[in-house]
Motif scaffolding. Structure first.
Motif, PDB file in Angstrom:
ATOM      1  N   ILE A  73       0.651   1.528  -6.477  1.00 30.09           N
ATOM      2  CA  ILE A  73       1.055   2.337  -5.325  1.00 30.09           C
ATOM      3  C   ILE A  73       0.103   2.089  -4.157  1.00 30.09           C
ATOM      4  O   ILE A  73       0.500   2.151  -2.992  1.00 30.09           O
ATOM      5  CB  ILE A  73       1.114   3.841  -5.692  1.00 30.09           C
ATOM      6  N   ASN A  74      -1.166   1.794  -4.448  1.00 29.32           N
ATOM      7  CA  ASN A  74      -2.133   1.484  -3.402  1.00 29.32           C
ATOM      8  C   ASN A  74      -2.016   0.043  -2.930  1.00 29.32           C
ATOM      9  O   ASN A  74      -2.236  -0.262  -1.761  1.00 29.32           O
ATOM     10  CB  ASN A  74      -3.564   1.706  -3.894  1.00 29.32           C
ATOM     11  N   GLU A  80       2.051   7.401   1.655  1.00 28.43           N
ATOM     12  CA  GLU A  80       2.769   8.395   2.465  1.00 28.43           C
ATOM     13  C   GLU A  80       4.064   8.812   1.777  1.00 28.43           C
ATOM     14  O   GLU A  80       4.435   9.991   1.773  1.00 28.43           O
ATOM     15  CB  GLU A  80       3.067   7.833   3.846  1.00 28.43           C
ATOM     16  N   TYR A  81       4.755   7.840   1.197  1.00 34.20           N
ATOM     17  CA  TYR A  81       5.998   8.112   0.458  1.00 34.20           C
ATOM     18  C   TYR A  81       5.755   7.783  -1.009  1.00 34.20           C
ATOM     19  O   TYR A  81       6.450   6.967  -1.605  1.00 34.20           O
ATOM     20  CB  TYR A  81       7.142   7.285   1.035  1.00 34.20           C
ATOM     21  N   SER A  85       8.318   5.636  -3.145  1.00 34.54           N
ATOM     22  CA  SER A  85       7.851   4.265  -3.314  1.00 34.54           C
ATOM     23  C   SER A  85       7.691   3.909  -4.788  1.00 34.54           C
ATOM     24  O   SER A  85       8.078   2.821  -5.230  1.00 34.54           O
ATOM     25  CB  SER A  85       6.523   4.088  -2.580  1.00 34.54           C
ATOM     26  N   ALA A  86       7.118   4.822  -5.563  1.00 36.67           N
ATOM     27  CA  ALA A  86       6.918   4.572  -6.992  1.00 36.67           C
ATOM     28  C   ALA A  86       8.253   4.424  -7.719  1.00 36.67           C
ATOM     29  O   ALA A  86       8.380   3.609  -8.640  1.00 36.67           O
ATOM     30  CB  ALA A  86       6.113   5.704  -7.611  1.00 36.67           C
ATOM     31  N   LYS A  87       9.247   5.182  -7.311  1.00 38.85           N
ATOM     32  CA  LYS A  87      10.566   5.051  -7.934  1.00 38.85           C
ATOM     33  C   LYS A  87      11.208   3.710  -7.587  1.00 38.85           C
ATOM     34  O   LYS A  87      11.874   3.087  -8.433  1.00 38.85           O
ATOM     35  CB  LYS A  87      11.470   6.207  -7.491  1.00 38.85           C
ATOM     36  N   ALA A  88      11.003   3.254  -6.366  1.00 33.62           N
ATOM     37  CA  ALA A  88      11.538   1.948  -5.969  1.00 33.62           C
ATOM     38  C   ALA A  88      10.885   0.830  -6.775  1.00 33.62           C
ATOM     39  O   ALA A  88      11.564  -0.101  -7.239  1.00 33.62           O
ATOM     40  CB  ALA A  88      11.316   1.727  -4.474  1.00 33.62           C
TER      41      ALA A  88
END
Length: 222
Positions: A73-74, A80-81, A85-88
């Motif tokens: 994620i980093n 911010e999202y 973002s993690a789901k994408a």
């Protein structure tokens, strides 16, 4: 990968490729200590290359995190999202052909801690900053905040209690991320919209009788 996993050679059944996850530190002046930005078009083409090349021959390992990298994620997501973002990233990774691997904390979107006790960091700090002066302290620290291994080695955040539930109070070998009050397994389990529960849905989809032939054994096309 084709040679190593060719059934006729009787060597490997599955291969991990690090072309995507190592892109930021490959072919840079000082490796991970002078990282470049991730190129998502490169990631797309690399994933497609392995899907096409091994499609009818062998098997891929699907992974975006491991103990030698910072949190995905980093590195190529969005804080911010964070949830979206993690789901994408999970959708991209889990719905490819291959076996998905989940590194501890990835499923609750743990983030980098930016504190380092790693012998690699200490060794290269001495060489690149103090002795050879290739990098300034600020440049080196900025690189560590992206690439250092300890970012991904902090204790799993189980609860919002002392030391994130890792123990009852003894000092752990690495710092507990201060965000454990909000980011932990207990909170994720109780949130129907959490990334952890989304992981469960994706894995159930892969294993379901209705879709297994498509998402696990189907032929990749883009």
């Amino acid at each position: 990968a084709i040679v190593f996993t060719d059934p006729e050679n009787e060597e490997l059944n599955i291969v991990f490729q690090f072309e995507c996850t190592s892109y930021t530190s490959s072919n840079t002046p000082y490796g991970k200590f002078s990282p470049r930005e991730i190129d998502m078009e490169f990631v797309k083409h690399t994933l497609a290359k392995y899907q096409y090349s091994l499609n009818e021959r062998s098997w891929n390992a699907l992974t975006v995190e491991n103990h030698d990298l910072g949190r995905c994620i980093n590195r190529f997501g969005s804080l911010e999202y964070r949830v979206e973002s993690a789901k994408a990233i999970a959708t991209m990774n889990f719905l490819l052909k291959g076996t998905p691997y989940i590194y501890q904390g990835q499923e609750i979107v743990m983030t980098d801690v930016n504190e380092y006790d790693d012998v690699e960091v200490h060794g290269f700090y001495k060489e690149y900053v103090l002795e050879k002066k290739f990098l300034t302290y600020e440049q080196f620290l900025e690189a560590c905040n992206i690439e250092a291994r300890d970012n991904n080695r902090t204790p799993i955040q189980w609860y919002d209690s002392v030391n994130a539930g890792f123990n009852t109070g003894a000092k752990p070998w690495l710092k507990i991320n201060p965000n454990y009050k909000e980011i932990n397994v207990k909170a994720s389990l109780s949130d129907s919209n959490s990334v952890l529960n989304y992981y469960k849905k994706l894995l159930a989809l892969r294993k379901s009788d209705e879709y297994k032939e498509v998402f696990v054994y189907g032929k990749y096309d883009s």
